[in-house]
Design a protein around this motif. Structure first.
Motif, short mmCIF file in Angstrom:
data_model
loop_
_atom_site.label_atom_id
_atom_site.label_comp_id
_atom_site.label_asym_id
_atom_site.label_seq_id
_atom_site.Cartn_x
_atom_site.Cartn_y
_atom_site.Cartn_z
N LEU A 254 0.81 -1.22 0.00
CA LEU A 254 0.00 0.00 0.00
C LEU A 254 0.84 1.27 0.00
O LEU A 254 0.31 2.35 -0.24
CB LEU A 254 -0.91 0.01 1.23
N PHE A 255 2.13 1.14 0.25
CA PHE A 255 2.98 2.32 0.38
C PHE A 255 3.16 3.01 -0.98
O PHE A 255 3.36 2.35 -2.00
CB PHE A 255 4.36 1.96 0.94
N GLU A 256 3.11 4.33 -0.98
CA GLU A 256 3.22 5.08 -2.22
C GLU A 256 4.66 5.37 -2.60
O GLU A 256 4.95 5.76 -3.74
CB GLU A 256 2.42 6.39 -2.11
N LYS A 257 5.58 5.24 -1.65
CA LYS A 257 7.00 5.35 -1.94
C LYS A 257 7.65 3.99 -1.72
O LYS A 257 7.07 3.10 -1.10
CB LYS A 257 7.66 6.39 -1.03
N GLU A 258 8.85 3.85 -2.23
CA GLU A 258 9.56 2.59 -2.10
C GLU A 258 10.33 2.55 -0.78
O GLU A 258 11.13 3.44 -0.50
CB GLU A 258 10.52 2.38 -3.28
N TYR A 259 10.04 1.54 0.01
CA TYR A 259 10.70 1.35 1.30
C TYR A 259 11.56 0.09 1.25
O TYR A 259 11.15 -0.92 0.70
CB TYR A 259 9.67 1.17 2.42
N LEU A 260 12.72 0.17 1.86
CA LEU A 260 13.57 -1.00 2.04
C LEU A 260 13.63 -1.31 3.53
O LEU A 260 14.02 -0.46 4.34
CB LEU A 260 14.98 -0.75 1.51
N LYS A 261 13.22 -2.51 3.89
CA LYS A 261 13.19 -2.92 5.29
C LYS A 261 14.12 -4.10 5.51
O LYS A 261 14.15 -5.05 4.73
CB LYS A 261 11.77 -3.30 5.71
N GLY A 262 14.88 -4.05 6.59
CA GLY A 262 15.67 -5.19 7.03
C GLY A 262 15.01 -5.83 8.23
O GLY A 262 14.58 -5.14 9.16
N VAL A 263 14.87 -7.15 8.19
CA VAL A 263 14.31 -7.89 9.32
C VAL A 263 15.40 -8.83 9.82
O VAL A 263 15.91 -9.66 9.06
CB VAL A 263 13.05 -8.69 8.91
N TYR A 264 15.76 -8.70 11.08
CA TYR A 264 16.91 -9.39 11.63
C TYR A 264 16.45 -10.54 12.54
O TYR A 264 15.63 -10.32 13.44
CB TYR A 264 17.81 -8.38 12.34
N LEU A 265 16.98 -11.73 12.27
CA LEU A 265 16.46 -12.97 12.85
C LEU A 265 17.51 -13.69 13.68
O LEU A 265 18.71 -13.65 13.38
CB LEU A 265 15.99 -13.91 11.73
N ASP A 266 17.02 -14.40 14.70
CA ASP A 266 17.93 -15.22 15.49
C ASP A 266 18.21 -16.53 14.78
O ASP A 266 17.81 -16.74 13.62
CB ASP A 266 17.39 -15.43 16.91
N SER A 267 18.86 -17.45 15.46
CA SER A 267 19.27 -18.71 14.82
C SER A 267 18.09 -19.58 14.44
O SER A 267 18.20 -20.47 13.60
CB SER A 267 20.21 -19.48 15.75
N ASN B 159 23.80 -8.85 16.88
CA ASN B 159 24.33 -10.22 16.96
C ASN B 159 23.31 -11.25 16.47
O ASN B 159 23.07 -12.28 17.09
CB ASN B 159 24.75 -10.54 18.40
N THR B 160 22.70 -10.95 15.33
CA THR B 160 21.73 -11.86 14.72
C THR B 160 22.35 -12.51 13.48
O THR B 160 22.89 -11.82 12.62
CB THR B 160 20.45 -11.10 14.30
N PRO B 161 22.27 -13.83 13.38
CA PRO B 161 22.96 -14.53 12.30
C PRO B 161 22.20 -14.59 10.98
O PRO B 161 22.73 -15.07 9.98
CB PRO B 161 23.14 -15.94 12.87
N ASN B 162 20.96 -14.13 10.96
CA ASN B 162 20.13 -14.21 9.75
C ASN B 162 19.41 -12.89 9.51
O ASN B 162 19.08 -12.17 10.45
CB ASN B 162 19.08 -15.32 9.90
#
Length: 224
Positions: free
Chosen positions: A118-131, A164-167
């Motif tokens: 739905l966003f009208e501009k381009e967003y780049l999101k990083g999602v940081y995950l544990d093991s 300190n997230t590996p993924n």
């Protein structure tokens, strides 16, 4: 106190809350209680229903993301802040943090990020995950124009080092509605993969979200 359940609470979620308790209200009704008032052109019940359908409670927790809802629905900013605060309190009291989500398949990532279409501009999101691929944190890394978002690869991986997230998972939207990766998207993904390899971080996927569908770079073979 005995609670009656035969009243008609249509368009009166506050009375329903008093009579039956918060657990009896659906998401839209709870949002309507928080919002209290609609706008000149739309009732509070209609706004609450659309907010729930378009964004989902699990995604109405980021100020940047809710800013888009403020603009789209004409909500006063103080109401947006009330929603954020209420959801954060709920997470802390009941431990229902929407970040307790495992992004271990492209389908789960698509569902997690669907509101970005739905966003009208381009967003780049990083999602940081544990093991275990459980979400530790999310960060908006860049906000671009209608057709371009740019971010140095090192800025993508540095939060992972800090946390300190590996993924990690990358997600960005295409406001054009077409999720097909551009040449720049493919090149950018390759640069991030290289940076991840250097720091022994696994890039689980890069997903593009758009109104007409979503694309997983992993499934499309761009990450081999």
């Amino acid at each position: 106190m005995l609670r009656t359940q035969n009243k008609n609470f249509t368009n009166n979620p506050r009375e329903k809350l008093i009579e039956l308790g918060a657990e009896a209200l659906n998401n839209s009704e709870l949002l309507a209680v928080l919002l209290q008032f609609g706008t000149r052109s739309e009732s509070v019940f209609s706004i609450a229903k659309r907010l729930d359908e378009d964004y989902g409670l699990g995604l109405l927790s980021s100020l940047r993301e809710l800013d888009c809802a403020v603009e789209k629905y004409g909500l006063p900013r103080n109401k947006a802040l009330q929603i954020i605060a209420a959801l954060e309190l709920g997470k802390r009291v009941y431990g229902t943090d929407p970040k307790n989500v495992f992004l271990n398949t492209p389908e789960k990532i698509f569902a997690f990020a669907k509101n970005m279409a739905l966003f009208e501009k381009e967003y780049l999101k990083g999602v940081y995950l544990d093991s275990r691929l459980n979400i530790v944190a999310e960060e908006i890394l860049a906000v671009g124009s209608i057709n371009l978002v740019a971010c140095p690869a090192k800025e993508v991986v540095m939060p992972s080092v800090r946390l300190n997230t590996p993924n990690l998972v990358l997600i960005h939207n295409h406001p054009s509605g077409d999720p097909t990766p551009s040449k720049q998207d493919v090149t950018f993904t390759a640069k991030v993969l290289e940076a991840c390899d250097t720091l022994d971080i696994k890039m689980v996927d890069h997903v593009i979200i758009a109104k007409s569908g979503s694309v997983s770079f992993f499934l499309e073979g761009y990450m081999t």
